[in-house]
Design an enzyme around this catalytic site. Structure first.
Site, PDB file in Angstrom:
ATOM      1  CG  ASP A  21      -1.693   1.222   1.490  1.00 43.90           C
ATOM      2  OD1 ASP A  21      -1.669   2.108   0.608  1.00 43.90           O
ATOM      3  OD2 ASP A  21      -2.345   1.316   2.541  1.00 43.90           O
ATOM      4  CE  LYS A  84      -1.586   6.967  -3.391  1.00 43.12           C
ATOM      5  NZ  LYS A  84      -2.088   6.033  -2.377  1.00 43.12           N
ATOM      6  CD  GLU A 184      -4.984   3.491  -2.206  1.00 39.58           C
ATOM      7  OE1 GLU A 184      -5.830   4.262  -1.718  1.00 39.58           O
ATOM      8  OE2 GLU A 184      -3.862   3.867  -2.593  1.00 39.58           O
ATOM      9  CG  ASP A 206      -9.280   4.458   1.585  1.00 42.49           C
ATOM     10  OD1 ASP A 206      -8.855   5.185   2.504  1.00 42.49           O
ATOM     11  OD2 ASP A 206      -8.530   3.780   0.860  1.00 42.49           O
TER      12      ASP A 206
HETATM   13  P1  ADP Z   1      -2.970   7.153   3.377  1.00 42.99           P
HETATM   14  O1  ADP Z   1      -3.720   5.982   2.845  1.00 42.99           O
HETATM   15  O2  ADP Z   1      -3.423   8.447   2.801  1.00 42.99           O
HETATM   16  O3  ADP Z   1      -1.488   7.009   3.377  1.00 42.99           O
HETATM   17  P2  ADP Z   1      -3.686   6.271   6.070  1.00 42.99           P
HETATM   18  O4  ADP Z   1      -4.790   5.365   5.777  1.00 42.99           O
HETATM   19  O5  ADP Z   1      -2.438   5.713   6.631  1.00 42.99           O
HETATM   20  O6  ADP Z   1      -3.372   7.278   4.898  1.00 42.99           O
HETATM   21  O7  ADP Z   1      -4.260   7.371   7.066  1.00 42.99           O
HETATM   22  C1  ADP Z   1      -3.460   8.392   7.509  1.00 42.99           C
HETATM   23  C2  ADP Z   1      -4.342   9.414   8.133  1.00 42.99           C
HETATM   24  O8  ADP Z   1      -5.055   8.825   9.210  1.00 42.99           O
HETATM   25  C3  ADP Z   1      -3.562  10.572   8.696  1.00 42.99           C
HETATM   26  O9  ADP Z   1      -4.176  11.776   8.337  1.00 42.99           O
HETATM   27  C4  ADP Z   1      -3.638  10.325  10.176  1.00 42.99           C
HETATM   28  O10 ADP Z   1      -3.580  11.535  10.901  1.00 42.99           O
HETATM   29  C5  ADP Z   1      -4.992   9.690  10.305  1.00 42.99           C
HETATM   30  N1  ADP Z   1      -5.133   8.928  11.539  1.00 42.99           N
HETATM   31  C6  ADP Z   1      -4.382   7.889  11.969  1.00 42.99           C
HETATM   32  N2  ADP Z   1      -4.783   7.482  13.179  1.00 42.99           N
HETATM   33  C7  ADP Z   1      -5.841   8.281  13.529  1.00 42.99           C
HETATM   34  C8  ADP Z   1      -6.682   8.382  14.665  1.00 42.99           C
HETATM   35  N3  ADP Z   1      -6.533   7.575  15.712  1.00 42.99           N
HETATM   36  N4  ADP Z   1      -7.652   9.325  14.671  1.00 42.99           N
HETATM   37  C9  ADP Z   1      -7.799  10.144  13.616  1.00 42.99           C
HETATM   38  N5  ADP Z   1      -7.040  10.113  12.511  1.00 42.99           N
HETATM   39  C10 ADP Z   1      -6.065   9.195  12.471  1.00 42.99           C
HETATM   40 MG    MG Z   2      -4.635   4.535   2.121  1.00 41.09          MG
END
Ligand code: ADP
Ligand code: MG
Length: 623
Positions: A21, A84, A184, A206
């Site tokens: 991912d 990205k 995804e 998502d």
């Molecule tokens: P991406 O797919 O865009 O790389 P992720 O699915 O890893 O992102 O999500 C990252 C986002 O999730 C970030 O903005 C992070 O701040 C948020 N995030 C992670 N944990 C929490 C949480 N416990 N509460 C709210 N937001 C969260």
């Molecule tokens: Mg993601």
């Protein structure tokens, strides 16, 4: 001795491919192991995820991941994140994004973005490759130095052709062999194993750090179909953070001089503090937003309640619901027709998001799996299937936007409709509009809008060599072919004379094959360093396992071996123990080989006993 344990006692087969991912915010790899997808966590880490952040220092090695993120405040101009968002894009596409990115980005003459750091320039593909390499090597290392080159990589459903191609190029630069690029949301539905369901419609919601995707899927007889996709490439957790950053800046605007207020280091520090506070608010009704001002070292502390935060982000959540509404209606459904809702992405941990989605669909969404891991897990399932693993299901993806050609007057002739199941192909007929016209210009566009200028141009090409004939006589068939990865190939042929032109569509913001080749050569230097590191780690794990196995089996059979052999083994054990404190691949390799050689007679003896006891009908663990 590790060998006997592995080949005789354990039936452990190393996975052939991994799922990755490649996220805007975090990236993560997973593999298929012991009959299920698994995120392999590095020793001493609670999660395997790698922040998609790269620190490009003036001197020394580039840093990727947690360390880069931690150092971001020190050197914000050279700390690259959200790469990205720039992948496969042009300057015009990302003007909005660049406002919140503190590093300098330019576009070269060929339309490829370049990120500048310390007088050097990097393409988004190269930077993404660094992230992929880091994720890949962490995963391999955590598996004891396994060598897995094949990978399935995920992209947001909204990624257009150029962005998918750029992802593929990044993977090539990272030395990966891409089995497939998948969406995804599709991966997430695989992770939840929803193919085992009897049937029905599924919504995958998502909300990550930088993107929002909503997909409506249907399953029937174990076959997934994507009915519709939608979302917003510029909506995610970063925007949620920004609402709290604004709170900080409001608080500071009368207290700090302008020059300090505009300091990128302040903005980055505020961003990190805001994110931390946001995550805490997912667990607690109240949290502190604590920020150390980079210039003065002074502290700013604000109490934020969950209610206050929810008010600030209500409009953002509402925007995601609008996306849901549109996707559901594109699928020809009502929200009540959705049987299951799957939550993906870190931002779906926010209670207000969960509540809003539950209310919209009128049912509780799936949140059993870790929303940060679910996409990587699904990619690992797909990787398993593509490398011959069994799990009976067929996957169908759709084109996220219509594909077509610009016609006379700037209108768009759609050749492949939005949400067509891939792989697919369609052919459209064109003709000349002037007498004796020998060439035609084609502009391939992607988008839902009627005018070409409102769509995204994927590339232009010329068909030449049409024999002179009156206007309207030439019959030119233009064939669009979208492969299983969602990548587009266009060919054109003049039917009446058989004149054929094969066309290479060079993505406007992508790299040329030559560029990729050159970068590949350059990146081999990186790759070798990285390889060396993971090789040492792998050897250490292997030696550790061999030592354990040797000591264990030696205990029972020492008196059956001759003195010479025992001495050899003891010596090799000592040498191996010593080598473990080194990180030199050669030293480790020598120790490993020495151990293997010394324990040869022991292995033979054990093999013999295993074989004999097997003949006598004994179980292996009784040997
Ligand atoms: P991406 O797919 O865009 O790389 P992720 O699915 O890893 O992102 O999500 C990252 C986002 O999730 C970030 O903005 C992070 O701040 C948020 N995030 C992670 N944990 C929490 C949480 N416990 N509460 C709210 N937001 C969260
Ligand atoms: Mg993601």
């Amino acid at each position: 001795m590790g060998y006997i344990e592995l080949t005789v006692l354990n039936n452990n087969v190393s996975p052939l491919a991994m799922g990755i991912d490649l996220g805007t915010t975090n990236s993560l790899a997973a593999v298929w192991k012991d009959g299920r997808p698994l995120v392999i966590k590095p020793e001493g880490h609670s999660s395997g995820s790698v922040p998609s952040v790269i620190l490009l220092p003036e001197q020394g090695e580039n840093t990727v991941g947690h360390a880069a993120r931690a150092q971001a405040i020190v050197d914000p101009r050279n700390t690259i994140f959200s790469i990205k968002r720039l992948l496969g894009r042009g300057l015009e596409d990302v003007r909005e994004d660049l406002k919140s990115l503190p590093f300098p980005v330019v576009e070269d003459a060929a339309g490829v973005l370049r990120i500048q750091a310390h007088g050097k320039e990097y393409t988004p593909e190269e930077l993404s490759a660094m992230i992929l390499m880091r994720v890949h090597s962490l995963c391999c290392r955590s598996m004891g130095g396994a060598e897995i080159q094949k990978a399935v990589i995920t992209v947001p459903a909204y990624f257009d052709d150029t962005q998918r191609q750029a992802t593929r190029d990044a993977a090539r630069l990272a030395g990966l062999d891409v089995l497939r690029i998948i969406n995804e949301p599709t991966a997430a539905s695989l992770a939840y194993g929803l193919d085992q369901n009897a049937g029905g419609n599924i919504a995958v919601y998502d909300l990550g750090g930088g993107t929002f995707d909503i997909s409506i899927l249907s399953i029937e007889d174990g076959v997934f179909r994507v009915l519709a996709t939608g979302g917003d490439t510029r909506l995610g957790g970063d925007d949620f953070d920004r609402t709290l950053v604004d709170l900080v800046l409001d608080e500071l605007k009368d207290k700090l001089p302008r020059e300090e207020l505009e300091d990128p280091a302040l903005h980055l520090a505020a961003r990190l503090a805001a994110e931390k506070c946001k995550c805490e608010l997912s667990e607690h009704p109240e949290a502190e937003l604590h920020l150390t001002l980079p210039q003065s070292g002074a502290h700013l502390r604000l109490q934020v309640t969950r209610e206050e935060f929810q008010e600030r982000v209500a409009a953002l959540i509402e925007r995601t619901l609008q996306g849901c509404r549109r996707a559901v209606s594109d699928a020809g459904l009502e929200p009540s027709d959705i049987a299951e809702v799957v939550m993906v992405g870190g931002s779906t941990r926010i209670p207000a998001v969960r509540d809003a989605v539950a209310a919209f669909f009128g049912r509780l969404p799936h949140t059993e799996l870790n929303p940060d891991e679910v996409v990587a897990l699904g990619a690992a399932v797909q990787a398993h299937i593509l490398t011959g693993g069994s799990r009976d299901l067929l996957l169908m993806d759709v084109t996220p936007l219509a594909l077509g050609l610009e016609t006379m007057g700037g209108a768009v002739a759609k050749v492949i409709a939005r949400n067509s199941t891939v792989p697919c192909q369609a052919t459209e007929g064109f003709t000349t509009y002037a007498d004796n016209q020998t060439g035609l210009d084609f502009n391939i566009v992607q988008g839902e809008r009627e005018l070409a200028e409102d769509c995204r141009s994927l590339g232009k090409f010329k068909l030449t060599g049409i024999p002179p004939m009156p206007a309207g006589m030439a019959r030119i068939a233009v064939r669009f072919h979208v492969d299983a990865d969602g990548l587009l190939k266009v060919t054109a042929r003049e039917e009446s004379t058989g004149v054929m032109a094969s066309i290479d569509v060079e993505p406007k913001h992508g790299l040329t094959d030559n560029q990729v080749e050159t970068m590949l050569k350059e990146s081999l230097i990186y790759a070798r360093e990285d390889f060396e590191k993971s090789r040492s780690a792998g050897l250490k794990t292997e030696i550790g396992g061999m030592l354990l196995a040797t000591k264990k089996s030696l205990a029972g059979v020492r008196d059956l071996l001759d003195r010479e052999t025992c001495l050899d083994i003891d010596e090799a054990i000592e040498a191996a123990n010593k080598a473990l404190s080194s990180s030199d691949g050669k030293v480790l390799q020598a120790a490993r080989d020495g151990l293997e050689q010394a324990t040869g007679p022991l292995a033979a003896l054990l093999m013999d006993r295993v074989a004999r006891s097997a003949l006598a009908g004994k179980r292996l663990d009784e040997v």
